[in-house]
Enzyme design. Structure first.
Site, PDB file in Angstrom:
ATOM      1  N   HIS A  21       0.807  -1.226   0.000  1.00 33.53           N
ATOM      2  CA  HIS A  21       0.000   0.000   0.000  1.00 33.53           C
ATOM      3  C   HIS A  21       0.836   1.269   0.000  1.00 33.53           C
ATOM      4  O   HIS A  21       0.301   2.349   0.260  1.00 33.53           O
ATOM      5  CB  HIS A  21      -0.921   0.049   1.225  1.00 33.53           C
ATOM      6  CG  HIS A  21      -1.936  -1.043   1.263  1.00 33.53           C
ATOM      7  ND1 HIS A  21      -3.230  -0.894   0.780  1.00 33.53           N
ATOM      8  CD2 HIS A  21      -1.864  -2.313   1.713  1.00 33.53           C
ATOM      9  CE1 HIS A  21      -3.902  -2.024   0.956  1.00 33.53           C
ATOM     10  NE2 HIS A  21      -3.090  -2.910   1.524  1.00 33.53           N
ATOM     11  N   LYS A  38     -15.527   7.216  -3.593  1.00 33.85           N
ATOM     12  CA  LYS A  38     -16.801   7.468  -2.904  1.00 33.85           C
ATOM     13  C   LYS A  38     -17.390   8.793  -3.384  1.00 33.85           C
ATOM     14  O   LYS A  38     -18.597   8.908  -3.625  1.00 33.85           O
ATOM     15  CB  LYS A  38     -16.583   7.484  -1.385  1.00 33.85           C
ATOM     16  CG  LYS A  38     -15.992   6.171  -0.856  1.00 33.85           C
ATOM     17  CD  LYS A  38     -15.374   6.310   0.537  1.00 33.85           C
ATOM     18  CE  LYS A  38     -14.526   5.080   0.865  1.00 33.85           C
ATOM     19  NZ  LYS A  38     -13.671   5.261   2.054  1.00 33.85           N
ATOM     20  N   LYS A  49      -0.054  14.475   0.976  1.00 37.12           N
ATOM     21  CA  LYS A  49      -1.453  14.653   0.556  1.00 37.12           C
ATOM     22  C   LYS A  49      -1.779  16.128   0.300  1.00 37.12           C
ATOM     23  O   LYS A  49      -2.802  16.467  -0.269  1.00 37.12           O
ATOM     24  CB  LYS A  49      -2.394  14.067   1.605  1.00 37.12           C
ATOM     25  CG  LYS A  49      -2.266  12.541   1.742  1.00 37.12           C
ATOM     26  CD  LYS A  49      -3.178  11.995   2.820  1.00 37.12           C
ATOM     27  CE  LYS A  49      -2.967  10.528   3.125  1.00 37.12           C
ATOM     28  NZ  LYS A  49      -3.608   9.609   2.148  1.00 37.12           N
ATOM     29  N   THR A  90      -8.987   6.172  -1.863  1.00 30.05           N
ATOM     30  CA  THR A  90     -10.285   5.533  -2.060  1.00 30.05           C
ATOM     31  C   THR A  90     -11.437   6.498  -1.800  1.00 30.05           C
ATOM     32  O   THR A  90     -12.551   6.269  -2.292  1.00 30.05           O
ATOM     33  CB  THR A  90     -10.440   4.298  -1.151  1.00 30.05           C
ATOM     34  OG1 THR A  90      -9.962   4.635   0.155  1.00 30.05           O
ATOM     35  CG2 THR A  90      -9.651   3.122  -1.688  1.00 30.05           C
ATOM     36  N   LYS A  94      -9.017  13.275   4.650  1.00 26.97           N
ATOM     37  CA  LYS A  94      -8.035  12.182   4.641  1.00 26.97           C
ATOM     38  C   LYS A  94      -7.034  12.480   5.752  1.00 26.97           C
ATOM     39  O   LYS A  94      -7.038  13.578   6.316  1.00 26.97           O
ATOM     40  CB  LYS A  94      -7.324  12.084   3.288  1.00 26.97           C
ATOM     41  CG  LYS A  94      -6.813  13.425   2.744  1.00 26.97           C
ATOM     42  CD  LYS A  94      -6.278  13.300   1.320  1.00 26.97           C
ATOM     43  CE  LYS A  94      -7.321  13.317   0.233  1.00 26.97           C
ATOM     44  NZ  LYS A  94      -7.507  12.053  -0.443  1.00 26.97           N
ATOM     45  N   ARG A  95      -6.186  11.490   6.071  1.00 24.53           N
ATOM     46  CA  ARG A  95      -5.139  11.762   7.048  1.00 24.53           C
ATOM     47  C   ARG A  95      -4.358  13.008   6.640  1.00 24.53           C
ATOM     48  O   ARG A  95      -4.190  13.281   5.450  1.00 24.53           O
ATOM     49  CB  ARG A  95      -4.192  10.560   7.163  1.00 24.53           C
ATOM     50  CG  ARG A  95      -4.804   9.387   7.894  1.00 24.53           C
ATOM     51  CD  ARG A  95      -5.201   9.761   9.313  1.00 24.53           C
ATOM     52  NE  ARG A  95      -4.046   9.826  10.171  1.00 24.53           N
ATOM     53  CZ  ARG A  95      -3.698   8.890  11.041  1.00 24.53           C
ATOM     54  NH1 ARG A  95      -4.448   7.833  11.232  1.00 24.53           N
ATOM     55  NH2 ARG A  95      -2.620   9.036  11.778  1.00 24.53           N
TER      56      ARG A  95
HETATM   57  C1  26Q Z   1       3.159   0.425  10.477  1.00 25.74           C
HETATM   58  C2  26Q Z   1       4.051   0.074  11.482  1.00 25.74           C
HETATM   59  C3  26Q Z   1       3.960   0.625  12.749  1.00 25.74           C
HETATM   60  C4  26Q Z   1       2.918   1.519  13.016  1.00 25.74           C
HETATM   61  C5  26Q Z   1       2.022   1.854  12.028  1.00 25.74           C
HETATM   62  C6  26Q Z   1       2.144   1.321  10.756  1.00 25.74           C
HETATM   63  C7  26Q Z   1       1.195   1.689   9.705  1.00 25.74           C
HETATM   64  C8  26Q Z   1      -0.159   1.783   9.977  1.00 25.74           C
HETATM   65  C9  26Q Z   1      -1.058   2.137   8.994  1.00 25.74           C
HETATM   66  C10 26Q Z   1       1.618   1.939   8.415  1.00 25.74           C
HETATM   67  C11 26Q Z   1       0.699   2.281   7.423  1.00 25.74           C
HETATM   68  C12 26Q Z   1      -0.660   2.381   7.715  1.00 25.74           C
HETATM   69  C13 26Q Z   1      -1.682   2.742   6.740  1.00 25.74           C
HETATM   70  C14 26Q Z   1      -1.468   2.933   5.459  1.00 25.74           C
HETATM   71  C15 26Q Z   1      -2.554   3.320   4.554  1.00 25.74           C
HETATM   72  O1  26Q Z   1      -3.682   3.553   4.953  1.00 25.74           O
HETATM   73  N1  26Q Z   1      -2.272   3.396   3.245  1.00 25.74           N
HETATM   74  C16 26Q Z   1      -3.282   3.749   2.274  1.00 25.74           C
HETATM   75  O2  26Q Z   1      -3.867   2.552   1.785  1.00 25.74           O
HETATM   76  C17 26Q Z   1      -4.986   2.821   0.955  1.00 25.74           C
HETATM   77  C18 26Q Z   1      -5.630   1.508   0.586  1.00 25.74           C
HETATM   78  O3  26Q Z   1      -4.834   0.815  -0.328  1.00 25.74           O
HETATM   79  C19 26Q Z   1      -4.556   3.622  -0.264  1.00 25.74           C
HETATM   80  O4  26Q Z   1      -5.721   3.975  -0.986  1.00 25.74           O
HETATM   81  C20 26Q Z   1      -3.805   4.882   0.143  1.00 25.74           C
HETATM   82  O5  26Q Z   1      -3.268   5.526  -1.003  1.00 25.74           O
HETATM   83  C21 26Q Z   1      -2.684   4.530   1.109  1.00 25.74           C
HETATM   84  O6  26Q Z   1      -2.070   5.717   1.597  1.00 25.74           O
END
Ligand code: 26Q
Length: 839
Positions: free
Chosen positions: A383, A686, A580, A682, A574-575
């Site tokens: 991702h 929507k 972004k 995503t 979004k975050r």
């Molecule tokens: C990893 C290790 C330790 C702590 C936290 C994490 C961690 C947690 C969440 C790393 C990444 C995330 C989330 C990533 C995320 O949401 N990515 C998004 O995924 C979506 C679905 O595929 C995409 O549409 C987005 O582009 C992407 O940013």
């Protein structure tokens, strides 16, 4: 049914009093949900038996619990039937492993998917229940950070709708993503105790508890974990199942969330020397493993508790998967024919080593067979493209907690690097790059390398992302295993994001093309010709207007803010992250503000800029961006000259529920990441389904949105991913500051302290990022092109017919972005799984 009829003809009620389970299932059957006309007796039964409460005295929360429990009663036989059918047919099963499931609320979604809306509406009318108020009682299950977690939730809903035998596995965090408060314009994090009251959807199954042995004992002090090596310990994983209702209500799959605990305190003597208080505190410590979701997205940080969480998910889930597989009488050699495990990013990538351990040490298979089965069973979704966001874990953590799995990883690596060396004699740099073990500056396991080597499939989540993954991020691996790489463009479930979230538009679409779009979103193509039908356009615009009015009322009640539904609702949700580029948006707002101040008679469509999103608590610059948006908002919104022309709102505590309300009400969808950085996105999908027009860069799924809708129906702007990469050597943001008067005026105003007179130097870190540190995300490079795209938005909005036409074409072109399409692709080409409809 009324309060005066304690005894009913409800077969469920009767069955409970006398029948065994077979009779109970036989009475209700496993076909579509059936009614006797007396099912609503369940509501009163729940109040009386669960709450020991006179229904007349129930408060809103108790009414919610009673309604939700009644719905669960109705679906529970179907849930049992679904599982019985899977056990009997022994089909290939899909398991979706994810550290995050961003579910949101379940009541309205379950009612719609069970086709119970008419019954529930009628019952509510009869009993005088205010449904909207009841629905608002349910807390969001916020067990995720953002896109990755919401994707997992959409995927399990699609799998249930498509009758694919699937289980989602995750963690039952006591605290989900933090609740965001805004105080004086800044983010303040509050604990999200979503389980403070009993959750009516979950079923605890202590009988299926899993034991997880660990190589060390650990202790927590102020959130820091100390590891006591050589003192083995255990965790227990207690399953909590939630129903995943497929549309139509026939298939009810399971989301199994693990809660961490310890063995019974009385068994704990061997670890704690019979110390009761020590045992109790060990239990509390063990329970911290599933206490809280890590509130970071995209930047993994080496926190040892997170490591334990990831292994705990993997160990519990694989033990469960293997137990189910063996219970069905399968031989080990058929594992990959009966089981497909999808890893949602590298967070569960320890599954590679854990499955090998089970096959080697448990099943006593030889290495080659165990490896073949492991690779053919597992698949991995990536991702992210940011190299710095790829997960790595220190070797010492493996040594301390799961030494056997580390040994297995070393052996995987030894064999793998032998083949790399054989293919590329003398290319030590390649060997170093591809190794599962990073040697410098410290020894770490590269989880993405482990995931690619240990699975048969690696996919990206949008076409450009998969392409860049192959050619840049993990190019060595794509060259070595070209057949393993593919794209699966993300999607979202049209049930939650259109049928449920936007009832007026959904009704119009059903009137136009029939009901089939709900499970076959490509059917919406049929409305494209209606874009030229002025009567349809009027109805379409009326549906948008009513969604806006509904949102205006809801946000007024929630936050006390008053919005003008006749202004353009221009939304970025979004975050908060530099890539972004919420900063690009707010700088453009300041340009618009300057234009209106300089030229009060300017003819522009009134616009409301809406922002929402959380910043990782440790991400200083992201938090400062929130503060800037709020401070610009305060100044703009209090300026009488801006009234009815320009407004800026940062809506606190972005959540699935807020998205469900806001997206249908939005006219403009902001998808403005630096090209090459957003894997997919995503929310864009929507917005598109709900008739918003996209202002976006050629990044992630926006490229495919423009392909589907036609570029002329999307406001594209800015540098391409290639141009971004190419400009790295020479880009100078100060050139834009010095040569573009509107850019300079906006930045000067922001950094003059105009928006924050109390703390004039507050935004200096933003100025430094943009002007002193090279503006890594190229805000200034894209600013003029962005402003030009926004000017086109403004012009088009003034022509209601032309706007409506493009919006209709967008809705009609959104079929590709159903998660049903995405899941069909995973099922056909990665999982080789077929539907098992429940008769
Ligand atoms: C990893 C290790 C330790 C702590 C936290 C994490 C961690 C947690 C969440 C790393 C990444 C995330 C989330 C990533 C995320 O949401 N990515 C998004 O995924 C979506 C679905 O595929 C995409 O549409 C987005 O582009 C992407 O940013």
């Amino acid at each position: 049914m009324s309060r005066t009829s304690p005894r009913t003809k409800n077969p469920l009620a009767e069955a409970r009093d006398g029948d065994g389970p077979a009779g109970l299932l036989a009475r209700y059957g496993c076909g579509p949900v059936k009614f006797t006309g007396n099912d609503d007796a369940l509501y009163e039964r729940r109040l009386v038996f669960d709450h020991v409460l006179d229904p007349a005295d129930a408060g809103p929360r108790e009414r919610f619990e009673a309604v939700a429990s009644a719905i669960r009663d109705i679906l529970s036989q179907h849930w049992v039937c679904t599982q019985r059918e899977y056990d009997a047919k022994n089909p290939k099963q899909v398991y979706y492993l994810s550290m995050e499931f961003l579910i949101g609320r379940s009541l309205a979604n379950n009612v719609i998917n069970l086709a119970l809306s008419p019954l529930v509406d009628a019952a509510a009318r009869e009993k005088g229940l205010e449904l909207a108020e009841i629905l608002e009682q349910e807390p969001d299950a916020g067990l995720g950070n953002g896109g990755l977690g919401r994707l997992a939730a959409c995927f399990i809903e699609s799998m249930a709708t498509m009758a694919i035998p699937a289980v989602g596995y995750g963690l039952r965090y006591d605290y989900g993503i933090f609740r965001q408060e805004i105080r004086d314009g800044s983010q303040v994090e509050q604990a999200d105790h979503w389980l403070a009251r009993p959750d009516p959807w979950e079923v605890q199954r202590p009988g299926e508890t899993v034991n997880v042995p660990l190589g060390s004992r650990f202790e927590a002090h102020r959130g820091v974990i100390t590891v006591h090596r050589g003192q083995p310990s255990h965790l227990l994983g207690i399953p909590h199942d939630r129903p995943v209702v497929g549309f139509g209500g026939r298939t009810i799959n399971t989301l199994r969330l693990w809660q961490a605990s310890t063995p019974d305190v009385f068994d704990f003597g061997e670890f704690s020397g019979g110390d009761f208080f020590g045992a109790v505190s060990d239990r509390i410590l063990a329970e911290t493993v599933s206490r809280v979701l890590y509130p970071d997205d995209s930047t993994p940080r080496g926190r040892s508790l997170r490591f334990v969480q990831e292994y705990f998910l993997v160990a519990c889930s694989l033990a469960d998967i293997v137990a189910r597989f063996r219970r069905r009488g399968n031989d080990w050699s058929t594992l990959a024919d009966k089981v497909a495990v999808q890893l949602n990013d590298t967070h569960p990538a320890m599954a590679v080593a854990e499955l090998m351990r089970i096959l080697l040490d448990g099943a006593k298979l030889g290495w080659d067979e165990a490896w073949d089965l492991t690779v053919r069973t597992l698949a991995y979704t990536n991702h992210t493209l940011l190299p710095e966001a790829l997960e790595k874990w220190p070797v010492e953590m493996f040594e301390a907690l799961i030494p056997r799995q580390l040994e297995i990883i070393y052996e995987i690596n030894r064999r793998f690097l032998d083949t790399v060396r054989a293919d590329h004699p003398g290319d030590d740099a390649k060997v170093a790059r591809m190794s599962l073990v990073e040697e410098t500056p410290s020894r770490q396991i590269r989880m993405a390398n482990l995931a690619i080597v240990g699975t048969h499939s690696t996919n990206g989540v949008a076409a450009i992302h998969s392409q860049l993954l192959r050619t840049r991020t993990v190019a060595d691996f794509a060259t070595m295993f070209p057949e393993r790489f593919s794209n699966k463009t993300n999607g979202v479930t049209p049930r939650r994001w259109l049928l449920l979230a936007n009832p007026d538009l959904a009704a119009l679409l059903t009137e136009a093309v029939g009901e089939s779009w709900v499970t076959d979103l490509a059917m919406l193509r049929r409305i494209v010709p209606l874009a030229d039908d002025s009567a349809f356009r009027e109805k379409f615009l009326a549906a948008k207007r009513s969604a806006k009015a509904r949102f205006v009322d809801w946000i007024k009640a929630r936050d006390g803010v008053t919005l003008d539904p006749d202004s353009i609702f221009d939304t970025q949700i979004k975050r908060i992250h530099e890539y972004k580029r919420q900063l690009l948006n707010i700088i453009h707002v300041v340009i618009a503000y300057n234009r209106l101040r300089d030229n009060p008679s300017l003819d522009v469509s009134p616009r409301t800029y809406l922002f929402a999103g959380k910043a990782a608590p440790a991400y200083r610059l992201a938090k400062l961006i929130i503060k800037l948006i709020n401070d610009v908002g305060s100044a703009v919104n209090r300026d009488p000259d801006m009234r009815g022309r320009l407004r800026v709102e940062f809506l606190p505590n972005y959540s699935v529920t807020l998205a469900e309300r806001l997206i249908p009400a939005s006219d403009v969808s902001e998808q403005i990441s630096t090209a090459g950085y957003e894997a997919s996105g995503t929310s864009s999908m929507k917005f598109m389904m709900n008739g918003a027009l996209t202002v976006g860069t050629r990044d992630g799924a926006t490229i495919e949105i423009a392909e589907e809708a036609g570029e002329e129906n999307v406001f594209l702007f800015g540098l391409t991913a290639e141009q971004v990469a190419e400009s790295r050597g020479w880009y100078d943001p100060r050139w834009h500051y010095e040569h573009e008067s509107e850019t300079r005026a906006a930045l000067d105003l922001i950094f003059s302290g105009h928006f924050n007179r109390q703390e004039p130097r507050l935004f200096d870190p933003i100025r430094d990022a943009l002007l002193a540190q090279g503006d890594y995300y190229l805000h200034l490079a894209d600013l003029t092109s962005y402003a030009a795209a926004q000017a086109r938005v403004c012009e088009l909005y003034a022509d209601r017919g032309a706007w409506g036409r493009k919006a209709i074409i967008n809705v009609g072109s959104s079929g590709k972005f159903s998660s049903d399409r995405t899941i069909a692709e995973y099922a056909a080409s990665i999982w080789k799984a077929v539907p098992v409809p429940i008769s």
